[in-house]
Design a protein around this motif. Structure first.
Motif, PDB file in Angstrom:
ATOM      1  N   SER A 109      -0.007   8.581  -1.591  1.00  0.00           N
ATOM      2  CA  SER A 109      -1.458   8.578  -1.813  1.00  0.00           C
ATOM      3  C   SER A 109      -1.958   9.984  -2.143  1.00  0.00           C
ATOM      4  N   ARG A 110      -1.499  10.976  -1.377  1.00  0.00           N
ATOM      5  CA  ARG A 110      -1.911  12.365  -1.640  1.00  0.00           C
ATOM      6  C   ARG A 110      -1.462  12.806  -3.032  1.00  0.00           C
ATOM      7  N   LEU A 111      -0.241  12.462  -3.401  1.00  0.00           N
ATOM      8  CA  LEU A 111       0.280  12.813  -4.724  1.00  0.00           C
ATOM      9  C   LEU A 111      -0.596  12.208  -5.820  1.00  0.00           C
ATOM     10  N   LEU A 112      -0.952  10.940  -5.677  1.00  0.00           N
ATOM     11  CA  LEU A 112      -1.741  10.262  -6.706  1.00  0.00           C
ATOM     12  C   LEU A 112      -3.160  10.809  -6.791  1.00  0.00           C
ATOM     13  N   HIS A 113      -3.766  11.103  -5.651  1.00  0.00           N
ATOM     14  CA  HIS A 113      -5.107  11.666  -5.677  1.00  0.00           C
ATOM     15  C   HIS A 113      -5.108  13.056  -6.318  1.00  0.00           C
ATOM     16  N   THR A 114      -4.057  13.808  -6.090  1.00  0.00           N
ATOM     17  CA  THR A 114      -3.929  15.133  -6.702  1.00  0.00           C
ATOM     18  C   THR A 114      -3.654  15.004  -8.194  1.00  0.00           C
ATOM     19  N   ARG A 115      -2.766  14.092  -8.549  1.00  0.00           N
ATOM     20  CA  ARG A 115      -2.406  13.902  -9.957  1.00  0.00           C
ATOM     21  C   ARG A 115      -3.596  13.418 -10.778  1.00  0.00           C
ATOM     22  N   THR A 168       5.161  -0.328  -5.882  1.00  0.00           N
ATOM     23  CA  THR A 168       4.209   0.631  -5.328  1.00  0.00           C
ATOM     24  C   THR A 168       4.822   2.014  -5.509  1.00  0.00           C
ATOM     25  N   THR A 169       4.729   2.501  -6.744  1.00  0.00           N
ATOM     26  CA  THR A 169       5.310   3.789  -7.130  1.00  0.00           C
ATOM     27  C   THR A 169       4.279   4.587  -7.918  1.00  0.00           C
ATOM     28  N   ALA A 170       4.508   5.872  -8.037  1.00  0.00           N
ATOM     29  CA  ALA A 170       3.588   6.727  -8.785  1.00  0.00           C
ATOM     30  C   ALA A 170       3.435   6.257 -10.224  1.00  0.00           C
ATOM     31  N   PHE A 199       0.833  -1.189   0.000  1.00  0.00           N
ATOM     32  CA  PHE A 199       0.000   0.000   0.000  1.00  0.00           C
ATOM     33  C   PHE A 199       0.874   1.247   0.000  1.00  0.00           C
ATOM     34  N   PRO A 200       0.467   2.278  -0.744  1.00  0.00           N
ATOM     35  CA  PRO A 200       1.286   3.489  -0.803  1.00  0.00           C
ATOM     36  C   PRO A 200       1.311   4.238   0.534  1.00  0.00           C
ATOM     37  N   ALA A 201       2.432   4.843   0.808  1.00  0.00           N
ATOM     38  CA  ALA A 201       2.575   5.690   1.983  1.00  0.00           C
ATOM     39  C   ALA A 201       1.630   6.883   1.844  1.00  0.00           C
ATOM     40  N   PRO A 202       1.266   7.520   2.948  1.00  0.00           N
ATOM     41  CA  PRO A 202       0.320   8.646   2.885  1.00  0.00           C
ATOM     42  C   PRO A 202       0.718   9.750   1.905  1.00  0.00           C
ATOM     43  N   GLY A 203       1.990  10.092   1.853  1.00  0.00           N
ATOM     44  CA  GLY A 203       2.432  11.142   0.927  1.00  0.00           C
ATOM     45  C   GLY A 203       2.231  10.748  -0.524  1.00  0.00           C
ATOM     46  N   HIS A 212      -2.555  -0.977  -8.601  1.00  0.00           N
ATOM     47  CA  HIS A 212      -1.298  -1.287  -9.276  1.00  0.00           C
ATOM     48  C   HIS A 212      -1.593  -1.644 -10.728  1.00  0.00           C
ATOM     49  N   VAL A 213      -0.965  -0.968 -11.676  1.00  0.00           N
ATOM     50  CA  VAL A 213      -1.121  -1.295 -13.091  1.00  0.00           C
ATOM     51  C   VAL A 213      -0.515  -2.674 -13.336  1.00  0.00           C
ATOM     52  N   ARG A 214       0.743  -2.837 -12.993  1.00  0.00           N
ATOM     53  CA  ARG A 214       1.370  -4.163 -12.972  1.00  0.00           C
ATOM     54  C   ARG A 214       1.153  -4.679 -11.553  1.00  0.00           C
TER      55      ARG A 214
END
Length: 75
Positions: free
Chosen positions: A19-25, A55-57, A13-17, A45-47
């Motif tokens: 997660s915020r980046l992805l929701h904003t993006r 678990t990366t952007a 699972f993504p770290a909170p930071g 996860h795409v892959r």
């Protein structure tokens, strides 16, 4: 630093930071035509993580629960 990326721990699972980046993006579910706000979406996860997907952007995107389930159920 020698220009190499910093090692990231392996986590499902993504770290909170992140997660915020992805929701904003992403702003909304990434399924074409879906307008569900990303903050109410799952981060997918795409892959797949189970296949070694990081678990990366670059490997995560917001999908609403309906479209996330459809992806995994083959619909």
């Amino acid at each position: 630093m020698d220009g190499q990326p910093v090692a990231v721990s392996h986590r499902r699972f993504p770290a909170p930071g992140l997660s915020r980046l992805l929701h904003t993006r992403d702003r909304t579910c990434r399924f074409p035509g879906c307008r569900k706000p990303a903050r109410f979406c799952d981060l997918n996860h795409v892959r797949p993580y189970t296949d070694g997907g990081p678990t990366t952007a670059g490997n995560l995107l917001a999908l609403c629960r309906r479209h996330h389930r459809a992806k995994h159920d083959g619909g």
